[in-house]
Write an enzyme that holds these catalytic residues in place. Sequence first.
Site, PDB file in Angstrom:
ATOM      1  N   ASP A 246       0.729  -1.029  -0.180  1.00  7.60           N
ATOM      2  CA  ASP A 246      -0.057   0.070  -0.033  1.00  7.60           C
ATOM      3  C   ASP A 246       1.053   1.412  -0.124  1.00  7.60           C
ATOM      4  O   ASP A 246       0.326   2.357  -0.533  1.00  7.60           O
ATOM      5  CB  ASP A 246      -0.870  -0.086   1.264  1.00  7.60           C
ATOM      6  CG  ASP A 246      -2.115  -0.989   1.012  1.00  7.60           C
ATOM      7  OD1 ASP A 246      -1.834  -2.362   1.364  1.00  7.60           O
ATOM      8  OD2 ASP A 246      -3.006  -0.823   0.553  1.00  7.60           O
ATOM      9  N   ASN A 256       1.632  -2.933   4.114  1.00 13.36           N
ATOM     10  CA  ASN A 256       0.624  -3.864   3.539  1.00 13.36           C
ATOM     11  C   ASN A 256      -0.352  -4.278   4.480  1.00 13.36           C
ATOM     12  O   ASN A 256      -0.357  -3.858   5.816  1.00 13.36           O
ATOM     13  CB  ASN A 256       1.535  -4.814   2.568  1.00 13.36           C
ATOM     14  CG  ASN A 256       0.403  -5.630   1.954  1.00 13.36           C
ATOM     15  OD1 ASN A 256      -0.145  -5.219   1.085  1.00 13.36           O
ATOM     16  ND2 ASN A 256       0.244  -7.007   1.923  1.00 13.36           N
ATOM     17  N   LYS A 257      -0.975  -5.216   3.869  1.00 10.99           N
ATOM     18  CA  LYS A 257      -2.472  -5.655   4.863  1.00 10.99           C
ATOM     19  C   LYS A 257      -1.758  -6.020   6.229  1.00 10.99           C
ATOM     20  O   LYS A 257      -0.776  -6.864   6.115  1.00 10.99           O
ATOM     21  CB  LYS A 257      -3.045  -6.679   3.959  1.00 10.99           C
ATOM     22  CG  LYS A 257      -4.333  -7.332   4.813  1.00 10.99           C
ATOM     23  CD  LYS A 257      -5.264  -6.239   5.394  1.00 10.99           C
ATOM     24  CE  LYS A 257      -5.868  -5.306   4.353  1.00 10.99           C
ATOM     25  NZ  LYS A 257      -6.359  -4.178   4.951  1.00 10.99           N
TER      26      LYS A 257
HETATM   27  O1  MRU Z   1      -7.820  -2.942   3.004  1.00 10.46           O
HETATM   28  P1  MRU Z   1      -7.540  -3.295   1.530  1.00 10.46           P
HETATM   29  O2  MRU Z   1      -8.214  -4.475   0.966  1.00 10.46           O
HETATM   30  O3  MRU Z   1      -7.708  -2.158   0.236  1.00 10.46           O
HETATM   31  O4  MRU Z   1      -5.924  -3.656   1.499  1.00 10.46           O
HETATM   32  C1  MRU Z   1      -5.434  -4.031   0.354  1.00 10.46           C
HETATM   33  C2  MRU Z   1      -3.989  -4.653   0.399  1.00 10.46           C
HETATM   34  O5  MRU Z   1      -3.474  -4.577   1.455  1.00 10.46           O
HETATM   35  C3  MRU Z   1      -3.194  -5.097  -0.744  1.00 10.46           C
HETATM   36  O6  MRU Z   1      -2.164  -6.180  -0.374  1.00 10.46           O
HETATM   37  C4  MRU Z   1      -2.475  -3.887  -1.362  1.00 10.46           C
HETATM   38  O7  MRU Z   1      -3.583  -2.611  -1.603  1.00 10.46           O
HETATM   39  C5  MRU Z   1      -1.887  -4.142  -2.777  1.00 10.46           C
HETATM   40  S1  MRU Z   1      -3.272  -4.337  -3.984  1.00 10.46           S
HETATM   41  C6  MRU Z   1      -2.411  -4.815  -5.326  1.00 10.46           C
END
Ligand code: MRU
Length: 355
Positions: A246, A256-257
């Site tokens: 992110d 990231n997540k």
């Molecule tokens: O909360 P989200 O579902 O928007 O989080 C998404 C992620 O963390 C993804 O791993 C990241 O955005 C990369 S998507 C190509």
Amino acid sequence: MLGFSIIPRDCTLMNTSTEPDREHDTIRAVQWRGDRLCLLDQRLLPGEERWIECRDADQVTQAIRDLAVRGAPAIGIAAAWGVVLAAQQGAPLDPVLAMLRAARPTAVNLMWALDRMKARIVAGVGAAALEREAQAIQDEDLAANRHMGELGAALIAPGSGVLTHCNTGSLATAGYGTALGVIRAGVAAGRIDEVFAGETRPWQQGARLTMYELIRDKIPAHLIADSAAAHLMRSGKVQWVIVGADRIAANGDTANKIGTYQLAIAARHHGVKFMVVAPSSTVDMATPNGEAIEIELRHADELLSTGGRRTVVEGAQAWNPVFDVTPAELIDAIVTERGVIERPNEPVMQAVFGR
Ligand code: MRU
């Protein structure tokens, strides 16, 4: 209360382009229709494939905030289309840019896309040119994903198993995906034999979205509980953990997540390699390191309830950060469309992305 229109007749889930290998990449979740934006509502998948139709920037902002559209590149693309809708309607654009920017804090692709739209607005262009800019943002993302797919897959030895986290596929991008793009390319090239996806509590992007996307696109995959990851690594079944991002800071630290950081720690302990795949729109050279990245905190209900039903005793509280930061020293490779950065650090990032 803002309301979306649903199930517009001319939005189709299918990738109808002439792109190569489209039978293994069938989903296009963000579709522009000239005067409205169609979004495949990710809150309802896999149970229901329902499209919502955004007719103004308020509705796009709400869709981003509520996770109807999610994934770093996809929210940037949707926001760019939100600016186009506002321009078409003659709305004042500065408040619209500010509203969209505030929709979610962590994924820098949102700010990057809005900065790109703002530069065109400052240059004095009209709605038609803004529409071309938003289309370029969307098209460039798809092209970047295809290129990253090839670059990332080339790092993987034939016959490997991989573990991914969250959803980084066509649902999260203009199409094809980042980490999931590498997995698509790796499976197609015979380099990846087995795919494992973590369920990604609490919102279950892995269980609900990645599994939906992989099975729909005929890529066999196993779901694991998030808590099974270290055990999986110990079993020798996976050689790479492959995730998206992110925001990547100037020293390579990567947000990231939530749960990504613990995967990186476990991977290093077990000699499993760790790959981050993200377009350059996710790189934020103005943020020096992971400490400076704002981590989104979402509502406790996402943890305390499942599918709208309370699953935790009344009176319990919850802390729900939805991203974490993986330090650069735990990352073996960052793959962007500009190339592969092995063992990322500040000087190497600087050499590729400047300031
Ligand atoms: O909360 P989200 O579902 O928007 O989080 C998404 C992620 O963390 C993804 O791993 C990241 O955005 C990369 S998507 C190509």
